[in-house]
Write an enzyme that holds these catalytic residues in place. Structure first.
Site, PDB file in Angstrom:
ATOM      1  CG  ASP A  85      -1.759   1.215   1.374  1.00 13.59           C
ATOM      2  OD1 ASP A  85      -1.578   2.176   0.593  1.00 13.59           O
ATOM      3  OD2 ASP A  85      -2.619   1.238   2.282  1.00 13.59           O
ATOM      4  CG  HIS A 165       7.654  11.019 -22.351  1.00 14.72           C
ATOM      5  ND1 HIS A 165       6.440  11.244 -21.745  1.00 14.72           N
ATOM      6  CD2 HIS A 165       7.387  10.884 -23.673  1.00 14.72           C
ATOM      7  CE1 HIS A 165       5.489  11.250 -22.655  1.00 14.72           C
ATOM      8  NE2 HIS A 165       6.031  11.030 -23.839  1.00 14.72           N
ATOM      9  CD  GLU A 203      -3.206  11.773 -28.295  1.00 15.05           C
ATOM     10  OE1 GLU A 203      -2.359  10.889 -28.513  1.00 15.05           O
ATOM     11  OE2 GLU A 203      -3.456  12.186 -27.154  1.00 15.05           O
ATOM     12  CG  ASP A 222      -2.984  14.016 -20.338  1.00 19.08           C
ATOM     13  OD1 ASP A 222      -2.295  13.393 -19.507  1.00 19.08           O
ATOM     14  OD2 ASP A 222      -3.157  13.622 -21.500  1.00 19.08           O
ATOM     15  CG  HIS A 227       3.690  16.335 -22.233  1.00 18.72           C
ATOM     16  ND1 HIS A 227       4.735  15.848 -21.488  1.00 18.72           N
ATOM     17  CD2 HIS A 227       2.761  15.349 -22.251  1.00 18.72           C
ATOM     18  CE1 HIS A 227       4.443  14.625 -21.067  1.00 18.72           C
ATOM     19  NE2 HIS A 227       3.253  14.310 -21.522  1.00 18.72           N
TER      20      HIS A 227
END
Length: 475
Positions: A85, A165, A203, A222, A227
């Site tokens: 946990d 990333h 996308e 998001d 990004h």
């Protein structure tokens, strides 16, 4: 100091299977990790080490089949598992226990970060350990500030890796290389010559079963808040003295600090939000977002977000920066497009249909191209020409580069605490205005180009979303 032990909380999740395990195999194939490396996956599933290794094998077969078989086997052999946990100090402590330093990767929903960091603090990390957090970093400015305080009590700032990333993608890094290593570009990299820079991640993929995460976040948090703002930093930053962690990150923070704060009026005229309705994308039928499994329509989550920003700086005053991301669209468009201003005079007697130059950094697939105007079949006519170069395949995948930096202790491509907070400062006025419905929730059919252009009032220049100062990117 190189760390040889990685503990992944959320070790059975999609991020681990799709990206982290293949990244580790790529690092092994490149000689960056060896048989002394150890991986511990930690999650709620009631598994043992054998079950986890079978799962890891299946994930590598699915997402890393192109990697050498011996490297895949080495990663599987290095893996162990602990049921945990992530909010329980005893479970967390058992997972990270040991004398040697450990890299702790929180492959978890952002809402769990504070509780897990608190548990790590109570568990006492081995000296020299590092902690890795995925985006979004916090859920708002106040949350990011509180998380920064918790992390500061746990490890030094240099040991905190807030990873994105995008920063490890070859083409993203080539934005800096193209700017700073080419004399032909750097003198004109300013508002005198550049009208607008688009940073786009459109996308065709729709929700694809990610409602549990996406419906609580939306396109703005998001993609744009992290990004795309990171790409903005690399596009707009002043040349750093070096690419070391301090110089590079100082210049990125300067960009975010220079973003002109958005008023409610600005948000109403410079941002858009929308979500897809039912439609056909390629060869598949896509249900409306609100009808996707796991979506709560009452949240009014957007699947499309667009904002136009201006920077108050010597270099960029007068240039627009358009950040846009959408799901379920008719085609993939993932690029940074630099729209140059028109030349002051054309002696060809052909002003119509002559488009300004556009420099495009393709993000996925990775490419570099320039839209140019050249002489046509007759000397007095002009025509368009696109010069395109495909980029060489990167030596490591993006997550491989990030993990290499984490294990080696180089935080240059991670996001510093003040940078994370400044990014929230940019988007918080948008979130606030959207919550108060100052910007309507539009709709666009899945498989389309997104919400239709707004109709502006002739003579008004306050709607920067569709002001035709530059040619549309796909015209």
């Amino acid at each position: 100091m190189t760390i040889r032990r990685l503990v992944v909380f959320g070790g059975t999740g999609d991020l681990t299977g799709r990206f982290l395990l293949p990244a580790l195999a790529a690092l092994h194939a490149a000689g960056h990790i060896d048989d002394r490396f150890g991986l511990t996956g930690a999650s709620r599933e009631d598994w043992d080490g054998e079950r986890y290794r079978k799962w890891a094998d299946a994930q590598l077969e699915r997402h890393g089949a192109d990697l050498p078989a011996d490297s895949r086997r080495a990663v599987i052999a290095s893996a162990d598992y602990r049921r945990a946990d992530v909010t329980d100090p005893a479970d967390v402590g058992a997972a990270v226990a040991g004398e040697d330093p450990v890299a702790v990767y929180l492959a978890l929903p952002p809402a769990l970060f504070p509780a897990t960091v608190t548990a790590l603090h109570e568990a006492a990390l081995p000296p020299g350990s590092r902690i890795v957090l995925e985006k979004p970093f916090g859920e708002d400015l106040a949350g990011a500030q509180e998380l920064n305080r918790l992390l500061a009590d746990l490890v030094p700032e240099r040991a905190v890796f807030r990873v994105d990333h995008f920063l490890a993608m070859t083409t993203v890094q080539n934005v800096l290389g193209s700017r700073l290593a080419n004399r032909v570009l750097e003198p004109i990299w300013n508002s005198t010559h550049i009208a607008e820079i688009e940073i786009v991640w459109d996308e065709t993929l729709a929700l694809e079963g990610r409602a549990g995460y996406y419906d609580h976040v939306g396109a703005l948090k998001d993609m744009v808040q992290n990004h795309l703002l990171q790409l903005l930093c690399l596009v707009a930053m002043e040349p750093p003295l070096t690419l070391g962690e301090r110089d590079l990150r100082d210049r990125k923070v300067d960009v975010l600090r220079s973003v002109r704060p958005l008023t409610d009026f600005d948000v109403a005229h410079r941002t858009r939000r929308a979500r897809y309705s039912s439609g056909r994308a390629g060869d598949r039928e896509v249900p409306a977002y609100v009808d996707e499994d796991g979506v709560d329509a009452r949240r009014r989550t957007e699947t499309f977000a667009e904002i136009v920003l201006e920077l108050d700086s010597w270099r960029w005053t007068g240039t627009r920066f358009r950040l846009r991301s959408g799901k379920g669209l008719g085609k993939d468009r993932k690029e940074v497009a630099v729209h140059f201003r028109s030349v002051p005079h054309l002696p060809f007697g052909q002003d119509k249909d002559v488009r300004p130059n556009v420099l495009r950094f393709g993000l996925e697939p990775e490419s570099l191209s320039m839209d140019m105007t050249v002489t046509g079949s007759r000397a007095e006519t002009l025509t368009q020409l696109a010069l395109t170069a495909e980029m060489d395949a990167p030596a490591l995948p993006a997550y491989g580069r990030l993990l290499l930096d984490v294990l080696g202790g180089d935080p240059a491509l991670s996001i510093r605490s003040d940078e994370a907070e400044e990014a929230w400062r940019v988007v918080e006025p948008v979130l606030s205005a959207w919550e108060r419905d100052l910007v309507p929730m539009e709709e666009y059919p899945a498989g389309s180009d997104g919400p239709p252009p707004r109709h502006t009032t002739p003579g008004r220049r306050d709607d920067l979303l569709h002001e035709e100062a530059v040619m549309p990117a796909d015209s």
